[in-house]
Motif scaffolding. Structure first.
Motif, PDB file in Angstrom:
ATOM      1  N   LEU A 139       0.796  -1.124   0.156  1.00 52.68           N
ATOM      2  CA  LEU A 139       0.125  -0.124   0.088  1.00 52.68           C
ATOM      3  C   LEU A 139       0.880   1.161  -0.032  1.00 52.68           C
ATOM      4  O   LEU A 139       0.709   2.245  -0.773  1.00 52.68           O
ATOM      5  CB  LEU A 139      -0.856   0.045   1.149  1.00 52.68           C
ATOM      6  CG  LEU A 139      -1.928   1.250   1.581  1.00 52.68           C
ATOM      7  CD1 LEU A 139      -2.889   1.352   0.167  1.00 52.68           C
ATOM      8  CD2 LEU A 139      -2.689   1.187   2.585  1.00 52.68           C
ATOM      9  N   VAL A 140       1.999   1.274   0.982  1.00 52.86           N
ATOM     10  CA  VAL A 140       2.794   2.506   0.921  1.00 52.86           C
ATOM     11  C   VAL A 140       3.516   2.604  -0.592  1.00 52.86           C
ATOM     12  O   VAL A 140       3.666   3.747  -0.896  1.00 52.86           O
ATOM     13  CB  VAL A 140       3.949   2.345   2.042  1.00 52.86           C
ATOM     14  CG1 VAL A 140       5.042   3.397   2.010  1.00 52.86           C
ATOM     15  CG2 VAL A 140       3.212   2.202   3.330  1.00 52.86           C
ATOM     16  N   SER A 141       3.805   1.564  -1.213  1.00 59.42           N
ATOM     17  CA  SER A 141       4.311   1.644  -2.593  1.00 59.42           C
ATOM     18  C   SER A 141       3.626   2.142  -3.364  1.00 59.42           C
ATOM     19  O   SER A 141       3.912   2.915  -4.393  1.00 59.42           O
ATOM     20  CB  SER A 141       5.077   0.314  -2.909  1.00 59.42           C
ATOM     21  OG  SER A 141       6.015  -0.239  -2.000  1.00 59.42           O
ATOM     22  N   ALA A 169      16.973   5.746  -3.857  1.00 56.93           N
ATOM     23  CA  ALA A 169      17.198   5.479  -5.137  1.00 56.93           C
ATOM     24  C   ALA A 169      16.151   6.147  -6.179  1.00 56.93           C
ATOM     25  O   ALA A 169      16.520   6.579  -6.929  1.00 56.93           O
ATOM     26  CB  ALA A 169      17.537   4.062  -5.386  1.00 56.93           C
ATOM     27  N   GLY A 170      15.071   5.716  -5.709  1.00 55.36           N
ATOM     28  CA  GLY A 170      13.813   6.336  -6.734  1.00 55.36           C
ATOM     29  C   GLY A 170      13.876   7.853  -6.661  1.00 55.36           C
ATOM     30  O   GLY A 170      13.651   8.465  -7.617  1.00 55.36           O
ATOM     31  N   ALA A 200       7.792   3.185  -7.608  1.00 57.47           N
ATOM     32  CA  ALA A 200       6.727   2.310  -6.809  1.00 57.47           C
ATOM     33  C   ALA A 200       7.373   1.064  -6.657  1.00 57.47           C
ATOM     34  O   ALA A 200       7.361   0.423  -5.526  1.00 57.47           O
ATOM     35  CB  ALA A 200       5.476   2.108  -7.383  1.00 57.47           C
ATOM     36  N   LEU A 201       8.147   0.396  -7.499  1.00 56.43           N
ATOM     37  CA  LEU A 201       8.941  -0.850  -7.219  1.00 56.43           C
ATOM     38  C   LEU A 201      10.033  -0.746  -6.357  1.00 56.43           C
ATOM     39  O   LEU A 201      10.357  -1.531  -5.318  1.00 56.43           O
ATOM     40  CB  LEU A 201       9.521  -1.582  -8.432  1.00 56.43           C
ATOM     41  CG  LEU A 201       8.194  -1.851  -9.586  1.00 56.43           C
ATOM     42  CD1 LEU A 201       9.234  -2.344 -10.819  1.00 56.43           C
ATOM     43  CD2 LEU A 201       7.609  -2.809  -9.120  1.00 56.43           C
ATOM     44  N   LEU A 202      10.993   0.625  -6.704  1.00 53.38           N
ATOM     45  CA  LEU A 202      12.030   0.624  -5.639  1.00 53.38           C
ATOM     46  C   LEU A 202      11.584   0.911  -4.145  1.00 53.38           C
ATOM     47  O   LEU A 202      12.268   0.555  -3.169  1.00 53.38           O
ATOM     48  CB  LEU A 202      13.007   1.688  -6.139  1.00 53.38           C
ATOM     49  CG  LEU A 202      13.671   1.474  -7.507  1.00 53.38           C
ATOM     50  CD1 LEU A 202      14.334   2.677  -7.827  1.00 53.38           C
ATOM     51  CD2 LEU A 202      14.807   0.606  -7.236  1.00 53.38           C
TER      52      LEU A 202
END
Length: 387
Positions: A254-256, A295-296, A283-285
């Motif tokens: 949910l946070v991603s 990193a994102g 979202a993936l990172l």
């Protein structure tokens, strides 16, 4: 002495083994054959159990130690060879435990378990499939544009006398990246990597489905290995660990999703190129604790620099603001109440997990740390306090 002349010896020797049965062939074994016939009884046709070996014998101690070393070394080699497969199996079990709260919630509302599992996975596949149906054309276009323009971006980046230019002079970074992005060898390697990743994802999905369906049996089977006297306490602690894992997995997803959605809105507002691709990457990172969001943020800030310096600075501010929002509001509200891992333990666990198992290790580090903390608080500390 033949088998016909000595019935006691004949009785001690099986009729279907080692015939003909006589003293000339058996020699010193003839006495043992006679003794074998003597110890046979109706209730124990194979004789009574003999005395135990002396466990304190130096030979047996050395033999057991050598066998233990050999078995341990063999297990290490087997685990090293099966490392990739075991990671996929472990990750599938981890995801199954993470999905279990949703499945159990449906089962508690009178869904059969197979229907609850089917509903959860169909809902998940429907969300992913709907997103891909909308996003794949845009993503394909943006990925193609990025692959075409990446060498140009790289040449522009190393044109000035910066640290990146110095790095390029030493390791020929630009040539390597251009070959990877545009060369046939790079395309072949990228294709093989994509195929391997897709195959692992399919295996992971299938194993996750099976683990989720059979989780009650798996749970019961594992608890059977615990001694009866310790089984109730083990059930309470282990079930609490599963609740923590489930809360972490669902909360992290949910946070991603929130991170990706807010990033997409920001990039679209400021007309940053590759907005959807970058938002999906963020979202993936963001699934990776601590380092993933950093990193994102660095990635989208660098791409925003291609628009203008003010947009880049504003994006840096957005990244910092969202990181504070995530750390002090989203994670405590969504994940923190279930997992409850101190910040220092979180950082150390992520670093160690990443060093041991890479991205997968970083993903599972926090729930593993939460499980170890729970065991320490409920088992280790009380025993030490009573010692």
């Amino acid at each position: 002495m033949s088998s016909t002349s000595d019935p006691s010896a004949a009785d001690g020797h099986h009729d279907l083994v080692g015939q003909p049965h006589d003293e000339q062939r058996e020699g010193p074994l003839a006495h043992a054959e006679a003794e074998a016939a003597r110890i046979r009884e109706p209730g124990a046709p194979l004789g009574a159990l003999g005395p135990r070996f002396d466990r304190r014998s130096p030979f047996l101690i050395g033999l057991a130690a050598a066998a233990g070393v050999a078995v341990t070394y063999g297990l290490v080699l087997v685990l090293a060879d099966l490392r990739g497969v075991l990671i996929v199996i472990g990750l599938a079990l981890f995801l199954a435990i993470g999905i279990e709260p949703l499945v159990s919630w449906l089962v508690n509302r009178r869904f059969p378990r197979w229907l609850a599992v089917t509903a959860v996975f169909l809902a998940g596949l429907g969300v992913v499939g709907g997103f891909l149906a909308v996003a794949v054309p845009v993503l394909a276009e943006q990925v193609g544009q990025f692959a075409e323009r990446a060498p140009t971006y790289l040449r522009q980046a190393v044109a000035e006398q910066s640290w990146l230019a110095k790095l390029n002079e030493r390791v020929e970074l630009r040539q390597v990246l251009e070959q990877v992005l545009s060369g046939s060898a790079g395309l072949v390697q990228a294709g093989l990597a994509v195929f391997s990743t897709l195959a692992d994802l399919v295996i992971l999905l299938v194993l996750t489905v099976y683990f989720t369906v059979e989780l009650p049996r798996v749970r019961a089977g594992l608890y059977r290995f615990v001694p009866h006297s310790r089984r109730p306490r083990t059930i309470l602690i282990s079930d609490q660990i599963c609740v923590k894992v489930g809360g972490y997995v669902l909360g992290n997803l949910l946070v991603s999703l929130i991170a990706g959605a807010l990033t997409l809105v920001w990039l679209l507002v400021f007309d940053v190129p590759y907005a959807l691709l970058l938002a999906l990457t963020v979202a993936l990172l963001d699934l990776i604790p601590v380092v993933g969001s950093i990193a994102g943020g660095v990635l989208i800030s660098l791409v925003a620099l291609t628009v203008s310096v003010p947009v880049c600075l504003a994006t840096v501010g957005f990244v910092i603001a969202y990181r504070l929002l995530e750390d002090y509001l989203l994670i405590p509200k969504i994940i923190g109440r279930t997992v409850r891992v101190p910040a220092l333990v979180t950082v150390v666990a992520v670093v160690l997990g990443g060093a041991l198992l890479g991205v997968v290790g970083a993903l599972v580090a926090i729930p593993v740390a939460a499980a170890l903390l729970l065991i320490t608080q409920e088992v280790v500390y009380p025993r030490l306090d009573r010692a």
